[in-house]
Design a protein around this motif. Structure first.
Motif, PDB file in Angstrom:
ATOM      1  N   VAL A  41      -5.524   4.926   4.053  1.00  0.00           N
ATOM      2  CA  VAL A  41      -6.633   4.759   3.263  1.00  0.00           C
ATOM      3  C   VAL A  41      -6.732   2.938   2.688  1.00  0.00           C
ATOM      4  N   CYS A  42      -6.951   1.927   3.330  1.00  0.00           N
ATOM      5  CA  CYS A  42      -7.011   0.353   2.564  1.00  0.00           C
ATOM      6  C   CYS A  42      -5.177   0.175   2.613  1.00  0.00           C
ATOM      7  N   THR A  43      -5.395  -0.311   1.074  1.00  0.00           N
ATOM      8  CA  THR A  43      -3.791  -0.997   1.055  1.00  0.00           C
ATOM      9  C   THR A  43      -2.821   0.596   1.415  1.00  0.00           C
ATOM     10  N   GLY A  44      -3.589   1.595   0.894  1.00  0.00           N
ATOM     11  CA  GLY A  44      -1.999   2.924   0.720  1.00  0.00           C
ATOM     12  C   GLY A  44      -1.311   2.411   1.692  1.00  0.00           C
ATOM     13  N   SER A  45      -1.232   1.729   2.753  1.00  0.00           N
ATOM     14  CA  SER A  45      -0.326   1.777   3.576  1.00  0.00           C
ATOM     15  C   SER A  45       0.293   0.482   3.218  1.00  0.00           C
ATOM     16  N   ALA A  46       0.524  -0.633   2.263  1.00  0.00           N
ATOM     17  CA  ALA A  46       1.462  -1.180   1.442  1.00  0.00           C
ATOM     18  C   ALA A  46       2.163  -0.094   0.985  1.00  0.00           C
ATOM     19  N   LEU A  47       1.757   0.917   0.475  1.00  0.00           N
ATOM     20  CA  LEU A  47       3.626   1.924  -0.087  1.00  0.00           C
ATOM     21  C   LEU A  47       3.834   2.556   0.448  1.00  0.00           C
ATOM     22  N   LEU A  48       3.172   3.502   1.927  1.00  0.00           N
ATOM     23  CA  LEU A  48       4.183   3.748   2.899  1.00  0.00           C
ATOM     24  C   LEU A  48       4.625   2.577   3.254  1.00  0.00           C
ATOM     25  N   ALA A  49       4.357   1.924   3.560  1.00  0.00           N
ATOM     26  CA  ALA A  49       5.257   0.608   4.373  1.00  0.00           C
ATOM     27  C   ALA A  49       6.721   0.162   2.850  1.00  0.00           C
ATOM     28  N   LYS A  50       6.618  -0.012   2.460  1.00  0.00           N
ATOM     29  CA  LYS A  50       7.386  -0.231   1.090  1.00  0.00           C
ATOM     30  C   LYS A  50       8.051   0.695   0.881  1.00  0.00           C
ATOM     31  N   ALA A  51       7.962   2.357   1.552  1.00  0.00           N
ATOM     32  CA  ALA A  51       8.924   3.707   1.517  1.00  0.00           C
ATOM     33  C   ALA A  51       9.790   3.291   2.864  1.00  0.00           C
TER      34      ALA A  51
END
Lengths: 202, 202
Positions: A98-108
């Protein structure tokens, strides 16, 4: 089904509890809250949620959910967490953010070559975390195979209902929305006209 | 402004965290979670919120918020809690409830001769707790002077934005809704056509 929600200091309240209200209506679902260590974890808004499991002892789940919030700006530079996320995703059938959580998924690297979205207010920052991601700025949520990502905060509830519809059908999802008296925006292209444009103001 | 939220076993997740997402955008607001004793409190859906203050040590606040959830069915028969609620309301400027939280306010006599509403699925049960309340079944939320009560679950977010509009103006409330990408149903008579009719099936 076991869904694990990753908590961290500065998570956004509704990113976590909007989807969990919807998933909590599924009687055979078990919700687990995971954090660096068990105990209270403070949201961006102040109130704490309670994590019962630590990242270290966490084994596996069917669905892994990563919320957003101001805390993602710190967490993104934590290589231990990013490594944990990468490993945890390996044993997981569905990934949702949700929201900026996708930044963390992307970084991984979990969104490489995948279509995904994020909070429109933080779009410039988020997209730099995943140069190989096919970012979509004009969707309320995006499904790419087993990965669901949503736009900001409330869009997480609409995505969660779409995820429930994906698993159990539209009628079941609508029934849950009705039970919660929630006005489900069931069309992902229906971006509220008052929603802000993509940018970097947040 | 200090807002205190009453937590109890079996509170409904979104009844609490939907409104707190909205109130959490107001930088000068302090949110306090209060329960029988400090520590984790389990929601109807499973996940726990964290209470930092006990009912016993609680002194006063500007806004007292009472959520709903299956736990209200037990709490309504707890005379100590009802007495506490009555006393706590004395030192409070605004009272707000979400969903079946209004049954608790009604039982404490705090809605006598006032217009109020509740979850449409639990309407028959709730209304018996407040025979002197002027119950409205056709509103998403109701304001009567300093008391705001909402219908089920998600209606609490719409009411919270209306409460913010009452305090700071419509523009401020709409700005918060936009920030949260929330489709605010700003007209309390706008009951979603798919919402269930008032009854006692829950």
């Amino acid at each position: 089904m076991k869904i694990a929600v990753v908590l961290f200091d500065g998570f956004e309240l509704l990113d976590v509890f909007g989807p969990l209200e919807m998933f909590g209506q599924l009687p055979d679902w078990k919700i687990v809250m995971v954090a660096d260590k068990p105990g209270p974890v403070a949201s961006t808004q102040g109130p704490c949620a309670w994590a019962e499991e630590s990242l270290e002892t966490f084994v596996c789940c069917d669905v892994l959910m990563v919320p957003g919030g101001k805390g993602t700006r710190t967490l993104i530079d934590n290589p231990d967490f990013i490594r944990w996320l990468k490993r945890a995703a390996l044993g997981t059938e569905y990934l949702i953010s949700v929201c900026t959580g996708s930044a963390l998924l992307a970084k991984a690297g979990l969104l490489d070559s995948k279509q995904a979205t994020s909070n429109r207010l933080a779009f410039d920052w988020v997209t730099t975390q995943g140069p190989k991601t096919l970012w979509q700025s004009d969707q309320r949520w995006v499904q790419d195979d087993k990965v669901f990502t949503s736009a900001g905060v409330s869009a997480g509830m609409d995505m969660s209902l779409a995820f429930i519809a994906h698993l159990y059908g539209q009628e079941k999802a609508q029934k849950i929305a009705d039970y919660c008296e929630y006005h489900w925006l069931a069309d992902p292209t229906e971006i509220d006209c008052q929603s802000p444009s993509p940018g970097s103001s947040d």
